[in-house]
Design a protein around this motif. Structure first.
Motif, PDB file in Angstrom:
ATOM      1  N   GLN A  70       0.815  -1.215   0.000  1.00 43.75           N
ATOM      2  CA  GLN A  70       0.000   0.000   0.000  1.00 43.75           C
ATOM      3  C   GLN A  70       0.852   1.271   0.000  1.00 43.75           C
ATOM      4  OE1 GLN A  70      -3.694   0.362  -0.067  1.00 43.75           O
ATOM      5  NE2 GLN A  70      -3.002  -1.487  -1.143  1.00 43.75           N
ATOM      6  N   GLY A  71       2.162   1.109  -0.116  1.00 42.96           N
ATOM      7  CA  GLY A  71       3.018   2.280  -0.283  1.00 42.96           C
ATOM      8  C   GLY A  71       3.522   2.902   0.998  1.00 42.96           C
ATOM      9  N   TYR A  72       3.329   2.239   2.101  1.00 41.83           N
ATOM     10  CA  TYR A  72       3.857   2.769   3.363  1.00 41.83           C
ATOM     11  C   TYR A  72       5.376   2.581   3.371  1.00 41.83           C
ATOM     12  CZ  TYR A  72       4.760   3.003   8.418  1.00 41.83           C
ATOM     13  OH  TYR A  72       5.257   3.308   9.661  1.00 41.83           O
ATOM     14  N   GLN A  73       6.081   3.627   3.759  1.00 41.91           N
ATOM     15  CA  GLN A  73       7.547   3.606   3.748  1.00 41.91           C
ATOM     16  C   GLN A  73       8.097   3.155   5.091  1.00 41.91           C
ATOM     17  OE1 GLN A  73       9.416   4.429   0.967  1.00 41.91           O
ATOM     18  NE2 GLN A  73       7.453   4.556  -0.113  1.00 41.91           N
ATOM     19  N   PHE A  74       8.776   2.047   5.107  1.00 39.91           N
ATOM     20  CA  PHE A  74       9.392   1.566   6.350  1.00 39.91           C
ATOM     21  C   PHE A  74      10.399   0.477   6.007  1.00 39.91           C
ATOM     22  CE2 PHE A  74       7.262  -2.616   7.175  1.00 39.91           C
ATOM     23  CZ  PHE A  74       6.474  -2.644   6.044  1.00 39.91           C
ATOM     24  N   GLU A  75      11.149   0.070   7.021  1.00 44.36           N
ATOM     25  CA  GLU A  75      12.145  -0.995   6.821  1.00 44.36           C
ATOM     26  C   GLU A  75      11.420  -2.341   6.858  1.00 44.36           C
ATOM     27  OE1 GLU A  75      15.803  -3.154   9.145  1.00 44.36           O
ATOM     28  OE2 GLU A  75      15.189  -1.157   9.830  1.00 44.36           O
ATOM     29  N   VAL A  76      11.165  -2.905   5.677  1.00 39.52           N
ATOM     30  CA  VAL A  76      10.393  -4.156   5.624  1.00 39.52           C
ATOM     31  C   VAL A  76      11.164  -5.263   6.347  1.00 39.52           C
ATOM     32  CG1 VAL A  76       9.363  -5.876   4.112  1.00 39.52           C
ATOM     33  CG2 VAL A  76       9.307  -3.464   3.459  1.00 39.52           C
ATOM     34  N   GLY A  77      10.478  -5.971   7.203  1.00 41.37           N
ATOM     35  CA  GLY A  77      11.113  -7.062   7.947  1.00 41.37           C
ATOM     36  C   GLY A  77      11.517  -6.668   9.353  1.00 41.37           C
ATOM     37  N   ALA A  78      11.505  -5.376   9.637  1.00 39.60           N
ATOM     38  CA  ALA A  78      11.978  -4.922  10.951  1.00 39.60           C
ATOM     39  C   ALA A  78      11.105  -5.466  12.082  1.00 39.60           C
ATOM     40  CB  ALA A  78      11.997  -3.393  10.997  1.00 39.60           C
ATOM     41  N   GLY A  79       9.801  -5.392  11.885  1.00 38.28           N
ATOM     42  CA  GLY A  79       8.885  -5.834  12.931  1.00 38.28           C
ATOM     43  C   GLY A  79       8.866  -7.346  13.073  1.00 38.28           C
ATOM     44  N   SER A  80       8.731  -8.034  11.962  1.00 37.97           N
ATOM     45  CA  SER A  80       8.599  -9.493  12.013  1.00 37.97           C
ATOM     46  C   SER A  80       9.899 -10.135  12.513  1.00 37.97           C
ATOM     47  CB  SER A  80       8.216 -10.033  10.635  1.00 37.97           C
ATOM     48  OG  SER A  80       9.115  -9.561   9.648  1.00 37.97           O
ATOM     49  N   SER A  81      11.040  -9.590  12.095  1.00 38.61           N
ATOM     50  CA  SER A  81      12.320 -10.158  12.548  1.00 38.61           C
ATOM     51  C   SER A  81      12.515  -9.933  14.043  1.00 38.61           C
ATOM     52  CB  SER A  81      13.490  -9.501  11.793  1.00 38.61           C
ATOM     53  OG  SER A  81      13.325  -9.679  10.413  1.00 38.61           O
ATOM     54  N   TYR A  82      12.141  -8.743  14.478  1.00 44.05           N
ATOM     55  CA  TYR A  82      12.250  -8.456  15.914  1.00 44.05           C
ATOM     56  C   TYR A  82      11.409  -9.449  16.713  1.00 44.05           C
ATOM     57  CZ  TYR A  82      11.424  -6.294  20.411  1.00 44.05           C
ATOM     58  OH  TYR A  82      11.330  -6.083  21.755  1.00 44.05           O
ATOM     59  N   ALA A  83      10.182  -9.684  16.262  1.00 41.62           N
ATOM     60  CA  ALA A  83       9.278 -10.564  17.002  1.00 41.62           C
ATOM     61  C   ALA A  83       9.857 -11.982  17.076  1.00 41.62           C
ATOM     62  CB  ALA A  83       7.900 -10.580  16.342  1.00 41.62           C
ATOM     63  N   LEU A  84      10.357 -12.480  15.949  1.00 44.57           N
ATOM     64  CA  LEU A  84      10.905 -13.835  15.976  1.00 44.57           C
ATOM     65  C   LEU A  84      12.102 -13.903  16.924  1.00 44.57           C
ATOM     66  CD1 LEU A  84      10.992 -16.756  15.058  1.00 44.57           C
ATOM     67  CD2 LEU A  84      12.379 -16.049  13.095  1.00 44.57           C
ATOM     68  N   SER A  85      12.943 -12.888  16.875  1.00 50.81           N
ATOM     69  CA  SER A  85      14.123 -12.926  17.748  1.00 50.81           C
ATOM     70  C   SER A  85      13.716 -12.871  19.217  1.00 50.81           C
ATOM     71  CB  SER A  85      15.087 -11.783  17.402  1.00 50.81           C
ATOM     72  OG  SER A  85      14.504 -10.549  17.766  1.00 50.81           O
ATOM     73  N   GLU A  86      12.656 -12.160  19.518  1.00 52.49           N
ATOM     74  CA  GLU A  86      12.175 -12.114  20.907  1.00 52.49           C
ATOM     75  C   GLU A  86      11.641 -13.475  21.356  1.00 52.49           C
ATOM     76  OE1 GLU A  86      12.009  -9.377  23.369  1.00 52.49           O
ATOM     77  OE2 GLU A  86      13.685  -9.072  21.977  1.00 52.49           O
ATOM     78  N   TYR A  87      10.834 -14.106  20.499  1.00 49.70           N
ATOM     79  CA  TYR A  87      10.259 -15.404  20.877  1.00 49.70           C
ATOM     80  C   TYR A  87      11.321 -16.498  20.901  1.00 49.70           C
ATOM     81  CZ  TYR A  87       5.397 -13.750  20.492  1.00 49.70           C
ATOM     82  OH  TYR A  87       4.212 -13.116  20.689  1.00 49.70           O
ATOM     83  N   ALA A  88      12.320 -16.368  20.019  1.00 54.61           N
ATOM     84  CA  ALA A  88      13.317 -17.439  19.889  1.00 54.61           C
ATOM     85  C   ALA A  88      14.445 -17.303  20.890  1.00 54.61           C
ATOM     86  CB  ALA A  88      13.859 -17.446  18.456  1.00 54.61           C
ATOM     87  N   LYS A  89      14.358 -16.292  21.758  1.00 58.25           N
ATOM     88  CA  LYS A  89      15.412 -16.056  22.758  1.00 58.25           C
ATOM     89  C   LYS A  89      15.665 -17.290  23.615  1.00 58.25           C
ATOM     90  CE  LYS A  89      15.698 -11.114  23.743  1.00 58.25           C
ATOM     91  NZ  LYS A  89      15.005 -10.016  24.452  1.00 58.25           N
TER      92      LYS A  89
END
Lengths: 402, 402
Positions: free
Chosen positions: B383-402
């Motif tokens: 939809q054209g939103y500007q952001f670092e794609v993957g930032a949120g999902s990668s953070y979440a996985l790293s938090e759960y996989a701690k």
């Protein structure tokens, strides 16, 4: 720690709740959808369409309310009653008094027309009372489960229509099991339930009403605070949860966000209606009629007598007089404990005098009739009742095996 | 002919209804029992006991009402309000106005205390308003789903108790997902629902109340017409279906025959409560807290901003500001149509301004959080939103996989 219960399978021969159709329970196990999910909205629309078939109506308004049957009665009556309105409630059994109770809580001026519970009213008697009392609303029960009597309605409906009186009918105990001709009998608002002849668990009420009611109710609509522009209405309905003017807008194209629909129950209702339409309502009525006949004649062969007027009995309940010297509750307990078969007692003056054998929905099937009659014979013999053992059960088998 | 529908499995990340626990749906598929069947009465008693745990109360009265959440709010308020009674309704979101709406329908004199929706009230402000208006009842929402704010209640509760005011709290959006300390906060009557953190389908409301309420309600009991000796009570409650004085007697040892219990829904409630107690309420609260943190931080890593005051946010809803230039409804539609993931919009002034991501019950689990964040990123990029794609999902996985 609490255990996960595993319930005993019952053969439920009461006037409700009856056995749910297995397919209904399976449909209720489906995944949850949001109440505005497109797939769910389609189910709602189909429920509206299908409901018109057993209600035998062309009414646009036919939908479900998230509460047991009496929630629909309260919704319908609260929508039509304003304080001081006169309501005539002809009573030939227990549930008419519930209608009166609800009307009183809406501050109606309630006139009770009372008679014994042996038979319904002659329609002319109700019409005479309408002429005398000039009510705004007449509220009646179509099939009374307490005494198994059923009220003819067509002449009363015609008179009400001609005199611009609202005619409200409780069809909870008959809907789906015998003719409930909302349009032909000129009923303005009718209410049914799910847990009887529709073979769906208890928890929903079913309502239909015509343009006269719809127009009246529209005049009482009040947009809920918190949903935007808040026009108040001095004539608003006294309940918010059971506000017919809002519920109609949730089930209609506006999709007013009134409550979080009980989607799982609606899945069950959809399947119960679908199965009824698949069988065909005339076939369903014939099945109830046939099982009613064989149950009744079977018990008569055992020397048992039925309560009340034969010609006006509903096919959905069989009211059996408890023979002298027999403990009715002991018989019910033996049936439940040893055969896992449930039959009902009754209410008011009939408590302790009759058993009520239900003949409703998925419970109304040959194998239930046959196993009930065999069990009933054995239990009655055990309790000292004198009769020709095997007379009822043999008769029933010979009738089904014809 | 109508088809038997097969619904699409949704990942429901809304503030309710959420995904039902599979074991709850399985229990709801069990055989029907009559509402006075001994096996069913035991289930009712266990439901009463188990309900006390998430309500964090020792109240004798804790049971279910056959209607969606708002039916319990109406039941509780109708039981306490007599015409002309003054009710103070502090509003910091949409559902407080529903409380006011219900109070008005009971002919209460309603005083609204209003503020913006950014945060709940300072308790001192509510207490000052109580001192000014001297209400009989204070009615508040614990967790507002519209804006995801949560109201501190302990000081208000203490002040109400000291001044003999009834304190009524709507805990629909928090019950089972975060602390709801009925006794410690001195709440007289609290209401919750099944379709949120309890992971049971919508259709039941849950209520608990203390001796003060019980005593008051007992004074309004009116035996229903048709159930025998008919003492009338001038102070009777204005609904029969939602009459707390009768419902209490159905759930108590008297087993008053008030309605045909929605047994199937109660099976589901029993299982939902059993699973919650098995997990342990503190563990359930910690799970909601952790998933709330990762969802929130994940979306913040995507550059998204949250609505409202951070310190008073409920963990059960995440209110996300829709970025400038992004069509909120288009994003919701893409998530639903392509990923089968549902998130919510909001009400009133917040409609079109925020998305609401639910974090409730069985829906609040790691795999839902992770798959939602991945899908959300892809849709927002689309939809054209500007952001670092993957930032949120990668953070979440790293938090759960701690």
């Amino acid at each position: 720690m609490y255990q996960q219960p595993v319930f005993t399978k019952r053969t439920i021969m009461t006037p409700g709740p009856v056995e749910a159709h297995p397919s209904v329970l399976r449909q209720m196990g489906q995944t949850i959808l949001g109440q505005f999910d497109p797939e769910f909205l389609q189910i709602m629309d189909e429920v509206k369409e299908m409901l018109r078939v057993p209600f035998q109506t062309k009414n646009e308004q036919a939908f479900a309310i998230d509460g047991t049957s009496r929630s629909g009665l309260e919704t319908g009556l609260f929508a039509l009653i304003e304080p001081g309105d006169k309501v005539l409630v002809p009573c030939y059994g227990r549930f008419a008094y519930l209608l009166g109770e609800i009307c009183e809580r809406a501050h109606a001026d309630v006139v009770y027309l009372e008679k014994d519970w042996e038979a319904p009213f002659a329609e002319a008697d109700v019409i005479a009372a309408i002429k005398e009392h000039q009510p705004k609303i007449v509220a009646m029960v179509h099939g009374e489960t307490a005494n198994a009597q059923m009220q003819p309605l067509a002449e009363i409906g015609q008179f009400c229509r001609e005199n611009d009186i609202f005619f409200v009918v409780d069809m909870v105990a008959t809907f789906g099991g015998t003719e409930t001709k909302v349009d032909e009998w000129q009923i303005d608002l009718a209410v049914a339930g799910t847990q009887k002849c529709l073979s769906v668990p208890s928890g929903l009420s079913l309502i239909t009403y015509n343009d006269r009611v719809q127009k009246y109710v529209a005049g009482r609509y009040q947009k809920e605070l918190g949903l935007g522009a808040d026009a108040r209405n001095d004539r608003h309905i006294q309940s918010n949860y059971l506000d017919l003017s809002q519920l109609e807008k949730y089930w209609g194209p506006e999709r007013l966000n009134h409550h979080t629909e009980a989607t799982t129950m609606i899945y069950g209702l959809h399947e119960g209606l679908r199965l009824l339409l698949q069988e065909g309502i005339e076939n369903a009525y014939a099945r109830h009629q046939e099982n009613n006949r064989i149950l009744t004649e079977g018990m008569q062969k055992m020397g048992l007598k039925m309560f009340g007027n034969e010609g006006t009995k509903t096919p959905t309940v069989i009211p059996v007089l408890i023979p002298e010297g027999i403990d009715g509750e002991k018989v019910r307990a033996l049936l439940l404990d040893h055969y896992k078969i449930e039959i009902a007692s009754s209410f008011g003056d009939l408590k302790g005098k009759i058993w009520r054998v239900g003949n409703m929905g998925y419970s109304s099937r040959k194998e239930n009739v046959l196993s009930f009659l065999s069990a009933f014979e054995t239990v009655l013999k055990n309790q000292g009742y004198q009769f020709e053992v095997g007379a009822g059960s043999s008769y029933a088998l010979s009738e089904y095996a014809k």
